[in-house]
Scaffold this active site. Structure first.
Site, PDB file in Angstrom:
ATOM      1  N   HIS A 127      47.090  32.441  71.767  1.00 41.25           N
ATOM      2  CA  HIS A 127      47.180  32.115  70.329  1.00 41.25           C
ATOM      3  C   HIS A 127      45.838  32.377  69.639  1.00 41.25           C
ATOM      4  O   HIS A 127      45.786  32.874  68.522  1.00 41.25           O
ATOM      5  CB  HIS A 127      47.587  30.658  70.130  1.00 41.25           C
ATOM      6  CG  HIS A 127      48.976  30.350  70.624  1.00 41.25           C
ATOM      7  ND1 HIS A 127      50.042  31.174  70.382  1.00 41.25           N
ATOM      8  CD2 HIS A 127      49.457  29.315  71.372  1.00 41.25           C
ATOM      9  CE1 HIS A 127      51.132  30.652  70.940  1.00 41.25           C
ATOM     10  NE2 HIS A 127      50.805  29.536  71.543  1.00 41.25           N
TER      11      HIS A 127
ATOM     12  N   ARG B  94      58.002  22.806  71.477  1.00 36.97           N
ATOM     13  CA  ARG B  94      57.062  23.200  72.538  1.00 36.97           C
ATOM     14  C   ARG B  94      56.303  21.963  73.040  1.00 36.97           C
ATOM     15  O   ARG B  94      56.287  20.931  72.364  1.00 36.97           O
ATOM     16  CB  ARG B  94      56.074  24.235  71.995  1.00 36.97           C
ATOM     17  CG  ARG B  94      56.768  25.517  71.659  1.00 36.97           C
ATOM     18  CD  ARG B  94      55.823  26.621  71.313  1.00 36.97           C
ATOM     19  NE  ARG B  94      56.598  27.844  71.166  1.00 36.97           N
ATOM     20  CZ  ARG B  94      56.135  29.073  71.315  1.00 36.97           C
ATOM     21  NH1 ARG B  94      54.874  29.254  71.618  1.00 36.97           N
ATOM     22  NH2 ARG B  94      56.917  30.111  71.186  1.00 36.97           N
TER      23      ARG B  94
ATOM     24  N   ASP C   6      54.974  37.771  68.265  1.00 32.22           N
ATOM     25  CA  ASP C   6      55.443  37.171  69.527  1.00 32.22           C
ATOM     26  C   ASP C   6      54.689  37.761  70.714  1.00 32.22           C
ATOM     27  O   ASP C   6      54.308  38.931  70.687  1.00 32.22           O
ATOM     28  CB  ASP C   6      56.951  37.423  69.669  1.00 32.22           C
ATOM     29  CG  ASP C   6      57.589  36.506  70.700  1.00 32.22           C
ATOM     30  OD1 ASP C   6      56.937  35.527  71.130  1.00 32.22           O
ATOM     31  OD2 ASP C   6      58.737  36.769  71.085  1.00 32.22           O
ATOM     32  N   GLY C   7      54.530  36.935  71.751  1.00 26.37           N
ATOM     33  CA  GLY C   7      53.956  37.434  73.012  1.00 26.37           C
ATOM     34  C   GLY C   7      52.582  36.886  73.343  1.00 26.37           C
ATOM     35  O   GLY C   7      51.974  37.291  74.342  1.00 26.37           O
ATOM     36  N   ASN C   8      52.093  35.935  72.538  1.00 20.45           N
ATOM     37  CA  ASN C   8      50.761  35.373  72.802  1.00 20.45           C
ATOM     38  C   ASN C   8      50.682  34.697  74.170  1.00 20.45           C
ATOM     39  O   ASN C   8      49.715  34.889  74.912  1.00 20.45           O
ATOM     40  CB  ASN C   8      50.404  34.310  71.749  1.00 20.45           C
ATOM     41  CG  ASN C   8      50.207  34.899  70.379  1.00 20.45           C
ATOM     42  OD1 ASN C   8      50.094  36.102  70.225  1.00 20.45           O
ATOM     43  ND2 ASN C   8      50.174  34.047  69.371  1.00 20.45           N
TER      44      ASN C   8
ATOM     45  N   LEU D 115      46.102  42.305  48.485  1.00 21.50           N
ATOM     46  CA  LEU D 115      47.180  41.988  49.433  1.00 21.50           C
ATOM     47  C   LEU D 115      47.588  40.525  49.310  1.00 21.50           C
ATOM     48  O   LEU D 115      46.733  39.640  49.211  1.00 21.50           O
ATOM     49  CB  LEU D 115      46.693  42.255  50.867  1.00 21.50           C
ATOM     50  CG  LEU D 115      47.643  41.814  51.988  1.00 21.50           C
ATOM     51  CD1 LEU D 115      48.890  42.690  52.042  1.00 21.50           C
ATOM     52  CD2 LEU D 115      46.935  41.847  53.350  1.00 21.50           C
TER      53      LEU D 115
ATOM     54  N   ARG E 247      48.207  29.497  78.011  1.00 22.40           N
ATOM     55  CA  ARG E 247      48.933  30.131  76.905  1.00 22.40           C
ATOM     56  C   ARG E 247      48.144  30.107  75.599  1.00 22.40           C
ATOM     57  O   ARG E 247      48.155  31.069  74.820  1.00 22.40           O
ATOM     58  CB  ARG E 247      50.271  29.397  76.678  1.00 22.40           C
ATOM     59  CG  ARG E 247      51.316  29.597  77.751  1.00 22.40           C
ATOM     60  CD  ARG E 247      52.535  28.726  77.436  1.00 22.40           C
ATOM     61  NE  ARG E 247      52.980  28.918  76.066  1.00 22.40           N
ATOM     62  CZ  ARG E 247      53.737  29.927  75.656  1.00 22.40           C
ATOM     63  NH1 ARG E 247      54.148  30.824  76.524  1.00 22.40           N
ATOM     64  NH2 ARG E 247      54.089  30.028  74.398  1.00 22.40           N
TER      65      ARG E 247
HETATM   66  C1  FPP Z   1      54.529  33.400  69.441  1.00 21.94           C
HETATM   67  O1  FPP Z   1      54.055  33.736  70.732  1.00 21.94           O
HETATM   68  C2  FPP Z   1      53.423  32.922  68.621  1.00 21.94           C
HETATM   69  C3  FPP Z   1      53.366  31.718  67.973  1.00 21.94           C
HETATM   70  C4  FPP Z   1      54.425  30.691  68.030  1.00 21.94           C
HETATM   71  C5  FPP Z   1      52.179  31.347  67.182  1.00 21.94           C
HETATM   72  C6  FPP Z   1      51.652  32.483  66.351  1.00 21.94           C
HETATM   73  C7  FPP Z   1      50.423  32.044  65.671  1.00 21.94           C
HETATM   74  C8  FPP Z   1      49.330  32.812  65.504  1.00 21.94           C
HETATM   75  C9  FPP Z   1      49.206  34.221  65.960  1.00 21.94           C
HETATM   76  C10 FPP Z   1      48.174  32.239  64.793  1.00 21.94           C
HETATM   77  C11 FPP Z   1      48.278  32.496  63.314  1.00 21.94           C
HETATM   78  C12 FPP Z   1      47.220  31.764  62.625  1.00 21.94           C
HETATM   79  C13 FPP Z   1      47.138  31.570  61.311  1.00 21.94           C
HETATM   80  C14 FPP Z   1      45.974  30.858  60.742  1.00 21.94           C
HETATM   81  C15 FPP Z   1      48.192  32.025  60.379  1.00 21.94           C
HETATM   82  P1  FPP Z   1      54.630  32.917  71.955  1.00 21.94           P
HETATM   83  O2  FPP Z   1      53.785  31.722  72.173  1.00 21.94           O
HETATM   84  O3  FPP Z   1      56.083  32.618  71.743  1.00 21.94           O
HETATM   85  O4  FPP Z   1      54.448  33.946  73.136  1.00 21.94           O
HETATM   86  P2  FPP Z   1      55.431  34.124  74.385  1.00 21.94           P
HETATM   87  O5  FPP Z   1      56.718  34.686  73.864  1.00 21.94           O
HETATM   88  O6  FPP Z   1      54.693  35.109  75.245  1.00 21.94           O
HETATM   89  O7  FPP Z   1      55.589  32.782  75.025  1.00 21.94           O
END
Ligand code: FPP
Length: 254
Positions: free
Chosen positions: A41, A75, A24-26, A135, A37
């Site tokens: 990701h 979203r 979380d936190g992207n 893994l 945003r």
């Molecule tokens: C949550 O951060 C993140 C997600 C909903 C997407 C996570 C996906 C990835 C890291 C990519 C993974 C890729 C593969 C190929 C498995 P948020 O968007 O909720 O962040 P926020 O809380 O700051 O809004």
């Protein structure tokens, strides 16, 4: 002793055999830099790659990551589409390298609503890496813990309907055996980045006795050192599984 007594399986000083992560936190990470945003990701995929490598070098057996929850469809369409495209491009770019490194990639969740191209890549990646014994990375995509349990119960109910199974013969073990991660040890360590302290419909059944670690670190900033901190925190926990401290500290656990 409960029928699926997890205390027989792992002691706290051991390394976790299974780590489950909510990445979380992207979005906030990107916004803080004045970027859209989705930039977060993209960076999140790079972080995931580093964490996979860090798990390999620590001989962690299983890593399960929440890439897309069943609620994430709500979203904005633009972000959902970006994520679908990101899953496709990440798989295309990374699967051969993951395979070369003996990593098994598996996917859990309901993939029926995904684009055909993504489903094809999911199937190809799963098949290509199925025999790898390094893994195991489980990618939870359109996954929800309630969906997982409901799906398992539906399979059991169908067997009750045919008369093959008596309703009162349904056991916890049987339910476990019909969940997406059947056959794997339950997560020892759960990590959620991004500051929120909730489970968000992730692995609801499997997290019953998992040690829960929350960090304010945003996912794109999470690195090997942060992972190490989480593992050290885990190794310092006393896992009692319903017993008292004196019992778990006695060698025979009585
Ligand atoms: C949550 O951060 C993140 C997600 C909903 C997407 C996570 C996906 C990835 C890291 C990519 C993974 C890729 C593969 C190929 C498995 P948020 O968007 O909720 O962040 P926020 O809380 O700051 O809004």
């Amino acid at each position: 002793m409960s029928e699926s007594d997890p205390s027989t399986v792992v002691t706290p000083q051991d390394l976790p055999r299974h780590i489950a992560i909510i990445m979380d936190g992207n979005g906030r990470w990107a916004r803080r830099q004045g970027k859209p945003r989705v930039f977060g990701h993209r960076q999140g995929v790079k972080t995931l790659r580093h964490i996979v490598e860090a798990c390999v070098s620590r001989h962690i057996a299983n890593l399960t990551v929440y890439a897309f929850s069943s609620e994430n469809w709500q979203r904005p369409a633009q972000e959902v589409n970006f994520l679908m495209d990101l899953f496709v491009s990440s798989l295309q770019q990374q699967i051969d390298d993951l395979h070369r490194n003996n990593i098994r990639v598996a996917f859990i969740g309901d993939h029926s609503a995904f684009p055909v191209k993504l489903n094809r890549l999911i199937d190809d990646a799963s098949t290509l890496t199925a025999a790898n014994d390094g893994l195991r990375v489980n990618v939870a995509a359109n996954y929800g813990g309630r969906w997982d349990i409901t799906h398992a119960l539906r399979q059991l109910a169908a067997r009750v309907k045919t008369g093959e199974l008596q309703a009162d013969a349904i056991s916890e073990t049987m339910v476990s055996e019909h969940l997406c991660l059947a056959g794997l040890p339950e997560p020892d360590l759960f990590i959620r980045t991004g500051g929120e302290q909730r489970i968000s419909n992730y692995l609801l059944w499997q997290l019953a006795y998992t040690e829960l670690y929350f960090t304010d670190c945003l996912w794109p900033d999470f690195d090997e050192q942060q992972l190490q901190l989480a593992i050290e925190w885990y190794r310092g926990r006393e896992r009692r599984f319903g017993k008292i401290s004196e019992q778990v500290n006695r060698a025979d656990g009585t």
